[in-house]
Design a protein around this motif. Structure first.
Motif, PDB file in Angstrom:
ATOM      1  N   ARG A 237      60.689  27.534  -4.799  1.00 15.76           N
ATOM      2  CA  ARG A 237      61.727  27.558  -3.787  1.00 15.76           C
ATOM      3  C   ARG A 237      62.208  28.983  -3.537  1.00 15.76           C
ATOM      4  O   ARG A 237      62.349  29.437  -2.401  1.00 15.76           O
ATOM      5  N   ARG A 298      66.983  19.591   4.415  1.00 13.04           N
ATOM      6  CA  ARG A 298      67.866  19.348   5.551  1.00 13.04           C
ATOM      7  C   ARG A 298      67.556  20.356   6.617  1.00 13.04           C
ATOM      8  O   ARG A 298      67.774  21.540   6.387  1.00 13.04           O
TER       9      ARG A 298
ATOM     10  N   GLU B  86      61.904  11.181  -8.885  1.00 15.47           N
ATOM     11  CA  GLU B  86      62.957  11.883  -8.201  1.00 15.47           C
ATOM     12  C   GLU B  86      63.782  12.736  -9.148  1.00 15.47           C
ATOM     13  O   GLU B  86      64.238  13.803  -8.792  1.00 15.47           O
ATOM     14  N   ASP B  87      63.988  12.226 -10.341  1.00 13.05           N
ATOM     15  CA  ASP B  87      64.983  12.833 -11.207  1.00 13.05           C
ATOM     16  C   ASP B  87      64.410  14.002 -12.014  1.00 13.05           C
ATOM     17  O   ASP B  87      63.521  13.829 -12.825  1.00 13.05           O
ATOM     18  N   ARG B 237      69.403   9.820  -5.127  1.00 12.73           N
ATOM     19  CA  ARG B 237      69.989  10.578  -4.037  1.00 12.73           C
ATOM     20  C   ARG B 237      70.509   9.636  -2.961  1.00 12.73           C
ATOM     21  O   ARG B 237      71.626   9.778  -2.463  1.00 12.73           O
ATOM     22  N   GLN B 266      73.775  15.425  -4.374  1.00 11.31           N
ATOM     23  CA  GLN B 266      73.050  15.918  -3.198  1.00 11.31           C
ATOM     24  C   GLN B 266      73.260  14.970  -2.024  1.00 11.31           C
ATOM     25  O   GLN B 266      73.515  15.396  -0.893  1.00 11.31           O
ATOM     26  N   THR B 270      75.183  15.537   1.679  1.00 11.66           N
ATOM     27  CA  THR B 270      74.599  15.180   2.969  1.00 11.66           C
ATOM     28  C   THR B 270      75.570  14.349   3.801  1.00 11.66           C
ATOM     29  O   THR B 270      75.796  14.621   4.991  1.00 11.66           O
ATOM     30  N   SER B 292      67.912  20.690 -11.899  1.00 11.96           N
ATOM     31  CA  SER B 292      67.486  21.650 -10.876  1.00 11.96           C
ATOM     32  C   SER B 292      68.055  21.252  -9.511  1.00 11.96           C
ATOM     33  O   SER B 292      68.161  22.090  -8.624  1.00 11.96           O
ATOM     34  N   ALA B 296      69.416  23.379  -6.148  1.00 15.13           N
ATOM     35  CA  ALA B 296      68.782  23.141  -4.864  1.00 15.13           C
ATOM     36  C   ALA B 296      69.811  22.746  -3.812  1.00 15.13           C
ATOM     37  O   ALA B 296      69.586  22.935  -2.623  1.00 15.13           O
ATOM     38  N   ARG B 298      73.088  22.524  -1.412  1.00 18.23           N
ATOM     39  CA  ARG B 298      73.752  23.503  -0.575  1.00 18.23           C
ATOM     40  C   ARG B 298      75.128  22.991  -0.229  1.00 18.23           C
ATOM     41  O   ARG B 298      75.219  21.971   0.435  1.00 18.23           O
TER      42      ARG B 298
END
Lengths: 343, 343
Positions: A237, A298, B86-87, B237, B266, B270, B292, B296, B298
């Motif tokens: 990333r 996103r 996913e995790d 998520r 996360q 969103t 992590s 990642a 934001r």
DNA sequence: TTCTCTACTGTGAACGCTCACAGAAGCATG
DNA sequence: CATGCTTCTGTGAGCGTTCACAGTAGAGAA
């Protein structure tokens, strides 16, 4: 010294117990266990009943001792460990391989060769015959472990085409070049003309091929290749973010970015957002992999799907075939363009 | 039928070869290999030289056959498989355990018990003694596999406190309640008063404890508990995103969200972004795990760090101790508040 | 000297299985 | 009736280790 097995595990039944129970000999039980040829229906039935009754499970150590096979497979990761954390693709691959092997009742041993010490230890372990074959994840060139295993004649299947191992090693890969071509053509179809690219490491075939696909399409469309539009990353990333910043500095007029992995594409999105470019209005972004990172991003990433489920299944199939005596082979699987919000 | 081992692997040297080379007996070589007590320095030196010269590696199958130990450990995942994808926490845990075991020269077998069939197969495999112990990742209550293994007396260490397995099972966990308390206190210290929470599954101790920590602090500060501020997710998520939407609908006046995992956080980010709430100005968001995903996100997540490196190391330590005959034990490790952009 | 003790070493048996071989039974063919 | 073939079954050997035991050599004590 200490008493082992506090929990009180009892001695499991042996093939002898089953034989006695079924009223046959060890040999017959063994034949039922392995294939069942040359054994009468009556005997087979009696043996199966005895197995059920006693709860017998074959002792794989004893079997391995005599067959020379271990009936287990190593999953070897020689990438730097951080990638293993970060990259969702590994998960998918690891899971796929584990399940494909489970269908054959073959356990998977996870081997992480990070440090030099670990590398040596694992190489010894494998060449000593403790696994029948190796599923290798390591795209970097000149991997010394892979080299040694190859020379030792250990059945081996790589994920992605390995560099520098000669043509005698099996591998399974996605059609990187085709995938890249599809993406670039798609970006062109959106009217984009200043298409930048963040490549993967250029000492990996994946990195090289995806860049090659980009260049091919540009050439075919008569668009001049501008090397200021090309930077390379390491699939992380962070490298995507850094790459995008370099691109924005070098070519502020870029209107699309083709990124060689979804994870890097996440970084690209971050950098673009910070620079005030909106995606997909100002800049179209195309990823590669269709990993879970594509959905987490996103906007969600338009990307090239690598069929990891099929890749893992094929890796296992090819490896087992090779262990069975067949020659090494290469399998290339098609990719697919997945359209989402980023382009 | 087919010729095996096309590559031409040769028969590896045995302990007998080493003995001959060193001019001693098998017994002496064996003693050097295991501990080295009651063996003269001269003999030990000769044996070691012979081992180096011949490239001898012990045949673990032969050893296991007689010792009854397999010298391997299973890493068992009974969570639904999607989580494994996913995790990011699983990766860290898996890597940590693999490395900790590697230090003891013990291979790790990866076992995924998704379907009922797999569950049965794996249970048989383990209870048959093909691994010496199991590292278990399964926080869900009433796990039938764990139950059976426990009853069969298989050494077992769970990650997180297991429910319904009695107190005789070892586990290693983070101090969930303390961590939750730290986060809620921190959010209060920022001046937040309408603190919502997205819990984990409430049939897991982690989920329960983190919620308990939240309620404790509220009670201590004299803030009324409002159950409209509480929704629960499944650590995914998607469930975080859905949870945040429910919260926003129920309590538009919320000014902070404590989320029981980073991945769910996360999703919460969103949903908040979509609702036009800016983080951390309008709403503070606190995660849990420091996976992590926290980096990642934001903005990057303020979160509670679970020391996964220590957890995995402790799991291995406790398991090996238990295999060595010690009693089961529980280890609770402290968490740490990590401040980043989201709160 | 003789005996005992310690430090070390060698040897046969066993672990649970598969494999090769020998043999038995059934049936058809000469 | 002998012979051969096919199908099935039992048996001994051996895979590479460890373990228990027996044995040897040397030092010290009686």
């Amino acid at each position: 010294m200490t008493m082992s097995n506090t929990g009180g595990r009892r001695k499991p039944p042996t093939i002898h117990d089953v034989a006695r129970e079924a009223g046959v000999s060890r040999g017959t039980v063994s034949r039922v266990l392995n294939g069942g040829h040359y054994v009468s229906p009556t005997a087979a039935e009696a043996v199966n009943a005895a197995i059920r009754k006693t709860g017998y499970v074959v002792n794989r150590h004893a079997r391995s001792l005599i067959t020379g096979r271990s009936d287990s497979i190593g999953f070897l990761l020689t990438e730097p460990q951080e990638r293993f954390f970060e990259d969702p693709n590994f998960n998918v691959l690891l899971r796929g391989c584990t399940q494909a092997l489970a269908a054959h009742d073959i356990p998977l041993l996870l081997m992480l060769a990070g440090t030099e010490d670990e590398r040596r230890r694992i190489t010894r372990y494998i060449t000593a015959g403790h696994v029948d074959g190796v599923l290798l994840v390591s795209s970097h060139s000149g991997d010394p472990v892979a080299q040694e295993l190859c020379e030792a004649g250990v059945p081996l299947v790589a994920c992605g085409k390995p560099i520098g191992l000669g043509s005698k090693v099996s591998y399974v890969a996605a059609a990187d070049r085709d995938g890249a071509r599809d993406m670039v053509r798609y970006l062109l179809s959106l009217g984009r003309r200043r298409i930048a690219v963040v490549t993967g490491p250029l000492d990996t075939p994946g990195g090289v091929e995806r860049l090659a696909g980009y260049r091919e399409v540009l050439a075919e469309e008569g668009i001049e290749y501008d090397d200021r539009l090309v930077v390379s990353g390491d699939y992380s990333r962070a490298s995507g973010e850094a790459g995008a910043e370099r691109l924005l500095a070098q070519c502020p007029d870029l209107d699309a970015v083709f990124v060689a992995s979804d994870l890097m594409a996440q970084g690209v999105l971050t950098a673009l957002e910070r620079a005030g470019r909106s995606v997909p209005q100002d800049v179209s972004v195309g990823g590669f992999d269709d990993s879970s990172a594509a959905l987490a991003a996103r906007p969600q990433l338009t990307t090239i799907r690598q069929p990891y489920d099929r890749i893992s299944a094929e890796m296992v199939r090819v490896l087992l075939a090779q262990i069975g005596g067949e020659d090494p082979s290469a399998v290339i699987l098609p990719t697919e363009l997945i359209k989402r919000g980023s382009a």
